[in-house]
Design an enzyme around this catalytic site. Structure first.
Site, PDB file in Angstrom:
ATOM      1  N   HIS A 106      -5.250   1.026   9.983  1.00 25.78           N
ATOM      2  CA  HIS A 106      -6.577   0.113  10.290  1.00 25.78           C
ATOM      3  C   HIS A 106      -7.216   0.250  11.471  1.00 25.78           C
ATOM      4  O   HIS A 106      -7.617  -0.936  12.244  1.00 25.78           O
ATOM      5  CB  HIS A 106      -6.141  -1.255   9.798  1.00 25.78           C
ATOM      6  CG  HIS A 106      -5.336  -1.327   8.499  1.00 25.78           C
ATOM      7  ND1 HIS A 106      -4.545  -2.223   8.062  1.00 25.78           N
ATOM      8  CD2 HIS A 106      -5.696  -0.449   7.272  1.00 25.78           C
ATOM      9  CE1 HIS A 106      -4.235  -2.212   6.944  1.00 25.78           C
ATOM     10  NE2 HIS A 106      -4.622  -1.146   6.389  1.00 25.78           N
ATOM     11  N   GLU A 136       0.831  -1.264  -0.024  1.00 23.85           N
ATOM     12  CA  GLU A 136       0.000  -0.064  -0.069  1.00 23.85           C
ATOM     13  C   GLU A 136       0.645   1.214   0.115  1.00 23.85           C
ATOM     14  O   GLU A 136       0.496   2.329   0.341  1.00 23.85           O
ATOM     15  CB  GLU A 136      -1.295   0.067   1.155  1.00 23.85           C
ATOM     16  CG  GLU A 136      -1.978  -1.120   1.161  1.00 23.85           C
ATOM     17  CD  GLU A 136      -3.332  -0.664   1.952  1.00 23.85           C
ATOM     18  OE1 GLU A 136      -4.229  -0.313   1.194  1.00 23.85           O
ATOM     19  OE2 GLU A 136      -3.320  -0.858   3.076  1.00 23.85           O
ATOM     20  N   HIS A 177      -1.166   5.749   7.245  1.00 26.13           N
ATOM     21  CA  HIS A 177      -2.438   4.941   6.866  1.00 26.13           C
ATOM     22  C   HIS A 177      -2.561   3.973   8.192  1.00 26.13           C
ATOM     23  O   HIS A 177      -1.629   3.488   8.642  1.00 26.13           O
ATOM     24  CB  HIS A 177      -1.954   4.204   5.812  1.00 26.13           C
ATOM     25  CG  HIS A 177      -3.031   3.131   5.276  1.00 26.13           C
ATOM     26  ND1 HIS A 177      -4.466   3.607   5.243  1.00 26.13           N
ATOM     27  CD2 HIS A 177      -3.036   1.847   4.919  1.00 26.13           C
ATOM     28  CE1 HIS A 177      -4.934   2.280   5.028  1.00 26.13           C
ATOM     29  NE2 HIS A 177      -4.170   1.352   4.672  1.00 26.13           N
TER      30      HIS A 177
HETATM   31 ZN   LIG Z   1      -4.509  -0.756   4.527  1.00 25.57          ZN
END
Ligand SMILES: [Zn+2]
Length: 209
Positions: free
Chosen positions: A54, A33, A52
Site C-alpha cells: 500500500h 488478502e 503486495h
Molecule cells: Zn491490500
C-alpha cells in the site's frame, strides 16, 4: 502479525495455492488478502514471489492512471462482496491475476503467457511479481523510488511550465532505453540484497528467537 514482528519459523503460516486455505488445522488469524498471492502462483508457474503493498508513493498512479495496467476491483464486485477494495476471495484474486497476463512467443512459434512485473490497484496499492524473492523485493523497492522520482518531475514541470524545454512534457526513457536498462538491472538485486539484509539486521525491531 506484521512482518517485522516475525521471530521464528513458528510464526509462519502455510496456505494452499489451490484455494488459499490453511495447511494446518486451527491456524492463527491470517491476512485476508492472501488470495492475491495464491491466485498469481496458481496461474503463473514461473512466479515464486509476490509482494503486495500500500505504498503511498505508488497509490496516486492507480487513481490517476498511467501506462502501467490498473486493476479496478469495482468491475468485479458481486452482490455479496464487501466493497472495501480488499481481495477477499479466490474469485477476486483470479480477476487480479488475469490482469498480469502478457502474451509471449514461445521458441516453437506458439504463443505463451508470462506475468507482468506489476499491476496497480485503484485506490488501494500495487502487486509485484518476481521469479525469486530477491527480484520481487528489488522491484517493489525501486518501483516506489521511481514513483517518487516521477511525481517530483511532474511537480517541477507543472511549477515551471515555461522553463527550459518549454512546451515539452516529461521526457521519459525511450522504448530502446527502457529495454536496455531492463537488461542492465536484471541482476542488480544481487548487490542491493546483501546491503538490505545488513540493514534489517542492524534495526532492533527485527530480531530472532
Ligand atoms: Zn491490500
Amino acid at each position: 502479525m506484521a512482518p517485522a514482528l516475525i521471530r521464528s519459523h513458528e510464526d509462519l503460516v502455510q496456505y494452499h495455492v489451490s484455494d488459499g486455505s490453511p495447511v494446518e488445522a486451527n491456524p492463527p488469524r491470517g491476512y485476508v488478502e492472501r488470495y492475491i498471492h495464491s491466485e498469481i502462483y496458481k496461474r503463473y508457474p514461473t512466479i515464486n514471489s509476490v509482494v503486495h503493498s500500500h505504498s503511498k508513493a505508488i497509490i496516486p498512479y492507480g487513481i490517476t492512471g498511467t501506462s502501467t495496467p490498473v486493476f479496478d476491483i469495482a468491475k468485479h464486485y458481486q452482490a455479496d462482496d464487501i466493497p472495501d477494495l480488499l481481495i477477499r476471495n479466490t474469485r477476486l484474486g483470479e480477476a487480479l491475476a488475469s490482469q498480469f497476463a502478457h502474451s509471449d512467443a514461445n521458441e516453437d512459434g506458439t504463443q505463451g503467457e508470462s506475468a507482468r512485473p506489476a499491476v496497480l490497484m485503484r485506490g488501494h496499492g500495487v502487486t509485484i511479481t518476481g521469479t525469486r524473492i530477491e527480484e520481487a523485493v528489488f522491484r517493489a523497492i525501486y518501483m516506489q523510488d521511481n514513483a517518487e522520482i516521477e511525481t517530483t518531475s511532474l511537480l517541477l514541470r507543472a511549477a515551471h511550465p515555461s522553463g527550459p524545454n518549454e512546451g515539452s512534457i516529461i521526457q521519459y526513457l525511450s522504448p530502446e532505453e527502457a529495454a536496455g536498462a531492463a537488461g542492465m538491472t536484471q541482476w542488480a538485486w544481487e548487490r542491493a540484497w546483501a546491503l538490505w539484509i545488513k540493514e534489517v539486521e542492524a534495526v532492533s525491531i527485527y530480531s530472532r528467537e
